[in-house]
Design a protein around this motif. Structure first.
Motif, mmCIF file in Angstrom:
data_model
loop_
_atom_site.group_PDB
_atom_site.id
_atom_site.type_symbol
_atom_site.label_atom_id
_atom_site.label_comp_id
_atom_site.label_asym_id
_atom_site.label_seq_id
_atom_site.Cartn_x
_atom_site.Cartn_y
_atom_site.Cartn_z
ATOM 1 N N PRO A 195 0.817 -1.174 -0.029
ATOM 2 C CA PRO A 195 -0.047 0.009 0.060
ATOM 3 C C PRO A 195 0.716 1.149 -0.007
ATOM 4 O O PRO A 195 1.856 1.250 0.755
ATOM 5 N N GLY A 196 0.596 2.157 -0.722
ATOM 6 C CA GLY A 196 1.336 3.428 -1.021
ATOM 7 C C GLY A 196 2.604 3.483 -1.899
ATOM 8 O O GLY A 196 3.185 4.420 -1.794
ATOM 9 N N LYS A 197 2.970 2.070 -2.325
ATOM 10 C CA LYS A 197 4.111 2.092 -2.939
ATOM 11 C C LYS A 197 3.996 1.398 -4.439
ATOM 12 O O LYS A 197 4.621 0.618 -4.997
ATOM 13 N N ARG A 198 2.950 2.104 -5.261
ATOM 14 C CA ARG A 198 2.685 1.586 -6.366
ATOM 15 C C ARG A 198 3.911 1.833 -7.369
ATOM 16 O O ARG A 198 4.782 3.089 -7.262
ATOM 17 N N GLY A 199 4.445 0.758 -8.279
ATOM 18 C CA GLY A 199 5.606 0.652 -8.961
ATOM 19 C C GLY A 199 6.522 0.098 -8.391
ATOM 20 O O GLY A 199 7.777 -0.129 -9.023
ATOM 21 N N GLU A 200 6.430 -0.345 -7.119
ATOM 22 C CA GLU A 200 7.489 -1.088 -6.340
ATOM 23 C C GLU A 200 7.877 -2.346 -7.156
ATOM 24 O O GLU A 200 9.080 -2.563 -7.216
ATOM 25 N N ILE A 201 7.117 -3.174 -7.370
ATOM 26 C CA ILE A 201 7.484 -4.543 -8.004
ATOM 27 C C ILE A 201 7.914 -4.318 -9.359
ATOM 28 O O ILE A 201 9.086 -5.027 -9.928
ATOM 29 N N ASN A 202 7.242 -3.062 -10.127
ATOM 30 C CA ASN A 202 7.982 -2.958 -11.425
ATOM 31 C C ASN A 202 9.353 -2.543 -11.436
ATOM 32 O O ASN A 202 10.218 -2.968 -12.142
ATOM 33 N N LEU A 203 9.716 -1.486 -10.498
ATOM 34 C CA LEU A 203 10.924 -1.055 -10.023
ATOM 35 C C LEU A 203 11.958 -2.249 -9.640
ATOM 36 O O LEU A 203 12.993 -2.361 -10.359
ATOM 37 N N MET A 204 11.456 -2.992 -8.762
ATOM 38 C CA MET A 204 12.479 -4.405 -8.587
ATOM 39 C C MET A 204 12.879 -5.290 -9.828
ATOM 40 O O MET A 204 13.799 -5.609 -9.745
ATOM 41 N N THR A 205 11.691 -5.607 -10.373
ATOM 42 C CA THR A 205 11.902 -6.334 -11.688
ATOM 43 C C THR A 205 12.813 -5.734 -12.730
ATOM 44 O O THR A 205 13.766 -6.481 -13.230
ATOM 45 N N GLY A 206 12.679 -4.497 -12.768
ATOM 46 C CA GLY A 206 13.591 -3.950 -13.639
ATOM 47 C C GLY A 206 15.026 -3.761 -13.225
ATOM 48 O O GLY A 206 15.881 -3.597 -14.124
ATOM 49 N N LEU A 207 15.269 -4.034 -12.047
ATOM 50 C CA LEU A 207 16.426 -3.952 -11.443
ATOM 51 C C LEU A 207 17.299 -5.497 -11.230
ATOM 52 O O LEU A 207 18.315 -5.473 -11.086
ATOM 53 N N LEU A 208 16.551 -6.493 -11.708
ATOM 54 C CA LEU A 208 17.160 -7.876 -11.513
ATOM 55 C C LEU A 208 18.237 -7.903 -12.391
ATOM 56 O O LEU A 208 19.147 -8.897 -12.081
ATOM 57 N N GLU A 209 18.288 -7.461 -13.475
ATOM 58 C CA GLU A 209 19.265 -7.804 -14.403
ATOM 59 C C GLU A 209 20.456 -6.526 -14.259
ATOM 60 O O GLU A 209 21.305 -6.454 -15.239
ATOM 61 N N GLU A 210 20.412 -5.925 -13.184
ATOM 62 C CA GLU A 210 21.295 -4.785 -13.082
ATOM 63 C C GLU A 210 22.303 -5.049 -12.046
ATOM 64 O O GLU A 210 22.835 -4.053 -11.441
ATOM 65 N N GLY A 211 22.725 -6.056 -11.692
ATOM 66 C CA GLY A 211 23.973 -6.532 -11.004
ATOM 67 C C GLY A 211 23.338 -7.575 -9.970
ATOM 68 O O GLY A 211 22.316 -7.334 -9.386
ATOM 69 N N ALA A 212 24.127 -8.501 -9.679
ATOM 70 C CA ALA A 212 24.080 -9.432 -8.525
ATOM 71 C C ALA A 212 25.190 -10.110 -8.235
ATOM 72 O O ALA A 212 26.131 -10.129 -8.926
ATOM 73 N N SER A 267 26.268 -3.743 -13.161
ATOM 74 C CA SER A 267 25.568 -3.746 -14.421
ATOM 75 C C SER A 267 26.314 -4.353 -15.615
ATOM 76 O O SER A 267 25.633 -5.148 -16.354
ATOM 77 N N GLN A 268 27.197 -3.578 -15.977
ATOM 78 C CA GLN A 268 27.978 -3.891 -17.005
ATOM 79 C C GLN A 268 28.703 -5.234 -16.949
ATOM 80 O O GLN A 268 28.881 -6.084 -17.624
ATOM 81 N N GLU A 269 29.087 -5.642 -15.681
ATOM 82 C CA GLU A 269 29.909 -7.147 -15.542
ATOM 83 C C GLU A 269 28.771 -8.114 -15.766
ATOM 84 O O GLU A 269 28.923 -9.123 -16.115
ATOM 85 N N PHE A 270 27.413 -7.988 -15.322
ATOM 86 C CA PHE A 270 26.211 -8.997 -15.207
ATOM 87 C C PHE A 270 26.049 -9.026 -16.732
ATOM 88 O O PHE A 270 25.783 -10.375 -17.516
ATOM 89 N N SER A 271 25.964 -7.807 -17.509
ATOM 90 C CA SER A 271 25.751 -7.881 -18.971
ATOM 91 C C SER A 271 26.785 -8.508 -19.533
ATOM 92 O O SER A 271 26.506 -9.481 -20.716
ATOM 93 N N ALA A 272 28.102 -8.282 -19.461
ATOM 94 C CA ALA A 272 29.275 -8.922 -20.094
ATOM 95 C C ALA A 272 29.209 -10.472 -19.769
ATOM 96 O O ALA A 272 29.433 -11.156 -20.417
ATOM 97 N N GLU A 273 28.919 -10.828 -18.618
ATOM 98 C CA GLU A 273 28.809 -12.053 -18.359
ATOM 99 C C GLU A 273 27.720 -12.852 -19.098
ATOM 100 O O GLU A 273 27.957 -14.270 -19.791
ATOM 101 N N ARG A 274 26.577 -12.175 -19.201
ATOM 102 C CA ARG A 274 25.508 -12.863 -20.152
ATOM 103 C C ARG A 274 25.828 -13.008 -21.493
ATOM 104 O O ARG A 274 25.638 -13.973 -22.278
ATOM 105 N N GLU A 275 26.548 -12.007 -22.054
ATOM 106 C CA GLU A 275 27.198 -11.905 -23.781
ATOM 107 C C GLU A 275 27.996 -13.099 -23.772
ATOM 108 O O GLU A 275 28.047 -13.716 -24.669
ATOM 109 N N ARG A 276 29.029 -13.252 -22.785
ATOM 110 C CA ARG A 276 29.903 -14.352 -22.712
ATOM 111 C C ARG A 276 29.256 -15.726 -22.896
ATOM 112 O O ARG A 276 30.023 -16.588 -23.540
#
Length: 181
Positions: free
Chosen positions: A8-25, A30-39
């Motif tokens: 409640p009161g946090k509309r967009g929260e899951i959308n933002l979280m989902t958008g960040l799953l590929e931004e590093g882990a 973010s760049q290293e995660f992307s490079a690893e996917r490409e490799r």
């Protein structure tokens, strides 16, 4: 569980979280995660809908173990670093501004608001500029725990994999996932 599970009161929260799953882990930015996917010649797709959060993966059989390990890090150990949060928030703001002048978006949002009222279906799953701006890193971890749970998983697979191999893959990928909170 999709965007209808926003707190409640946090509309967009899951959308933002989902958008960040590929931004590093797991220590990868973010760049290293992307490079690893490409490799690995793999592709991951993370999408949120009203009632579903969808994660898709495509990879070569010969890279399966490494690709699944990388995907697992994005699900189990996302970074949610502030630089990525700010960048993805700016992408969301740009989308909201574009939708505000798009006749199809305006008509769809108006219909949803009239049909669904105060239910989450009656508002934009991306949130508003104000609701997204107020979201914190802690909100994203809470959203992840609320929506990503072993008790909410449905799996489909196609390609070069047997049922037994798929079972082992799913156990490896999601075995550490708790039930959603």
């Amino acid at each position: 569980g999709g965007s209808a599970l926003d707190a409640p009161g946090k509309r967009g929260e899951i959308n933002l979280m989902t958008g960040l799953l590929e931004e590093g882990a797991a220590g990868l930015n973010s760049q290293e995660f992307s490079a690893e996917r490409e490799r690995l010649a793999t592709s991951f797709s993370y999408r949120v809908y009203d009632d579903v959060l969808s994660i898709s993966a495509k990879f070569l059989t010969e890279n399966r173990d490494e690709a699944v390990a990388l995907l697992k890090t994005s699900i189990m150990d996302p970074t949610f670093d502030q630089e990525s949060i700010d960048r993805v928030k700016n992408q969301i703001y740009a989308g909201l501004k574009s939708d505000a002048t798009d006749p199809d978006s305006i008509a769809g949002e108006t219909f949803d608001r009239l049909a669904w009222g105060d239910h989450p279906y009656g508002s934009v799953r991306d949130g508003t500029e104000e609701s997204v701006a107020a979201l914190t890193r802690d909100d994203l971890f809470e959203a992840r725990a609320r929506v990503l749970g072993k008790d909410r998983v449905f799996v489909s697979a196609v390609g070069d994999i047997t049922a037994a191999e798929l079972s082992d893959l799913i156990d490896s990928l999601l075995g550490d996932l708790s039930d959603a909170t």
